[in-house]
Scaffold this motif. Structure first.
Motif, PDB file in Angstrom:
ATOM      1  N   GLU A 184      56.522  42.970  32.508  1.00 45.21           N
ATOM      2  CA  GLU A 184      56.840  44.308  31.980  1.00 45.21           C
ATOM      3  C   GLU A 184      55.712  45.290  32.292  1.00 45.21           C
ATOM      4  O   GLU A 184      55.958  46.440  32.658  1.00 45.21           O
ATOM      5  N   ILE A 185      54.488  44.842  32.153  1.00 48.63           N
ATOM      6  CA  ILE A 185      53.344  45.705  32.473  1.00 48.63           C
ATOM      7  C   ILE A 185      53.373  46.090  33.945  1.00 48.63           C
ATOM      8  O   ILE A 185      53.169  47.250  34.306  1.00 48.63           O
ATOM      9  N   LYS A 225      44.479  52.302  34.552  1.00 51.94           N
ATOM     10  CA  LYS A 225      43.550  51.656  33.627  1.00 51.94           C
ATOM     11  C   LYS A 225      44.343  50.893  32.573  1.00 51.94           C
ATOM     12  O   LYS A 225      45.269  51.434  31.975  1.00 51.94           O
ATOM     13  N   LEU A 226      43.967  49.639  32.361  1.00 52.01           N
ATOM     14  CA  LEU A 226      44.564  48.804  31.323  1.00 52.01           C
ATOM     15  C   LEU A 226      43.494  48.528  30.281  1.00 52.01           C
ATOM     16  O   LEU A 226      42.399  48.091  30.612  1.00 52.01           O
ATOM     17  N   VAL A 249      40.150  47.320  32.242  1.00 51.48           N
ATOM     18  CA  VAL A 249      40.073  47.087  33.680  1.00 51.48           C
ATOM     19  C   VAL A 249      40.687  48.305  34.364  1.00 51.48           C
ATOM     20  O   VAL A 249      41.615  48.925  33.851  1.00 51.48           O
ATOM     21  N   GLU A 250      40.135  48.647  35.507  1.00 46.31           N
ATOM     22  CA  GLU A 250      40.582  49.850  36.201  1.00 46.31           C
ATOM     23  C   GLU A 250      40.629  49.575  37.692  1.00 46.31           C
ATOM     24  O   GLU A 250      39.778  48.864  38.231  1.00 46.31           O
ATOM     25  N   GLY A 251      41.630  50.133  38.341  1.00 49.83           N
ATOM     26  CA  GLY A 251      41.760  49.970  39.783  1.00 49.83           C
ATOM     27  C   GLY A 251      42.973  50.718  40.292  1.00 49.83           C
ATOM     28  O   GLY A 251      43.613  51.469  39.564  1.00 49.83           O
ATOM     29  N   LYS A 252      43.291  50.499  41.547  1.00 46.76           N
ATOM     30  CA  LYS A 252      44.435  51.165  42.168  1.00 46.76           C
ATOM     31  C   LYS A 252      45.723  50.407  41.867  1.00 46.76           C
ATOM     32  O   LYS A 252      45.712  49.208  41.618  1.00 46.76           O
ATOM     33  N   LEU A 291      44.369  43.303  38.756  1.00 43.25           N
ATOM     34  CA  LEU A 291      44.083  43.868  37.435  1.00 43.25           C
ATOM     35  C   LEU A 291      44.692  43.007  36.332  1.00 43.25           C
ATOM     36  O   LEU A 291      44.066  42.801  35.282  1.00 43.25           O
ATOM     37  N   ILE A 292      45.882  42.509  36.556  1.00 42.28           N
ATOM     38  CA  ILE A 292      46.528  41.637  35.566  1.00 42.28           C
ATOM     39  C   ILE A 292      45.744  40.339  35.425  1.00 42.28           C
ATOM     40  O   ILE A 292      45.538  39.848  34.312  1.00 42.28           O
TER      41      ILE A 292
END
Length: 125
Positions: free
Chosen positions: A57-58, A72-73, A95-98, A105-106
């Motif tokens: 879902e994310i 950003k998560l 966590v941050e990224g493209k 990131l997950i």
């Protein structure tokens, strides 16, 4: 009697003048509206909620973003709100990224959540 007649005349005049008009809004069929999500935050009261996060879902939330969009998560826990927990703990990480690296990131998020759970269980024992 004159006041009642004036009131009725005023009332009927007002209702005739204040009639609604329907306005039709035409949208261009070729116009595409896109939304982008740049951050997502989870703040929970207990560890069990962190374990139940739906990662598919994310991932689907960020599908409409461009590949180079920065996202950003953030995940946080605050057990001070929960009365039945033995240990009162709070913490969060981000966590941050493209968008194109959402899988990485997950994976980092899962490791961070495991760390939060580990800290919680160490303090609980």
């Amino acid at each position: 009697m004159k006041k009642v007649a004036r009131f009725l005349l005023f009332f009927f005049t007002l209702t005739l003048v204040s009639q609604q008009k329907n306005i039709e809004i035409k949208e261009d069929v070729n116009t595409v509206t896109k939304a982008k999500v740049t951050s997502l935050s989870f703040n929970v009261d207990n560890v069990k909620e962190l374990e139940k996060i739906d990662w598919t879902e994310i991932k689907s939330i960020f599908e409409t973003n461009a590949a180079d969009e920065i996202i950003k998560l953030t995940f946080g826990i605050n057990t001070n709100k929960s009365a039945n927990e033995k240990v009162k703990i709070s913490g969060k990480f981000s966590v941050e990224g493209k968008t194109k690296s959402i899988n990485t990131l997950i994976k980092k998020s899962k490791n961070g959540i495991k760390g939060l759970i580990k800290i919680y269980t160490n303090y609980q024992n």
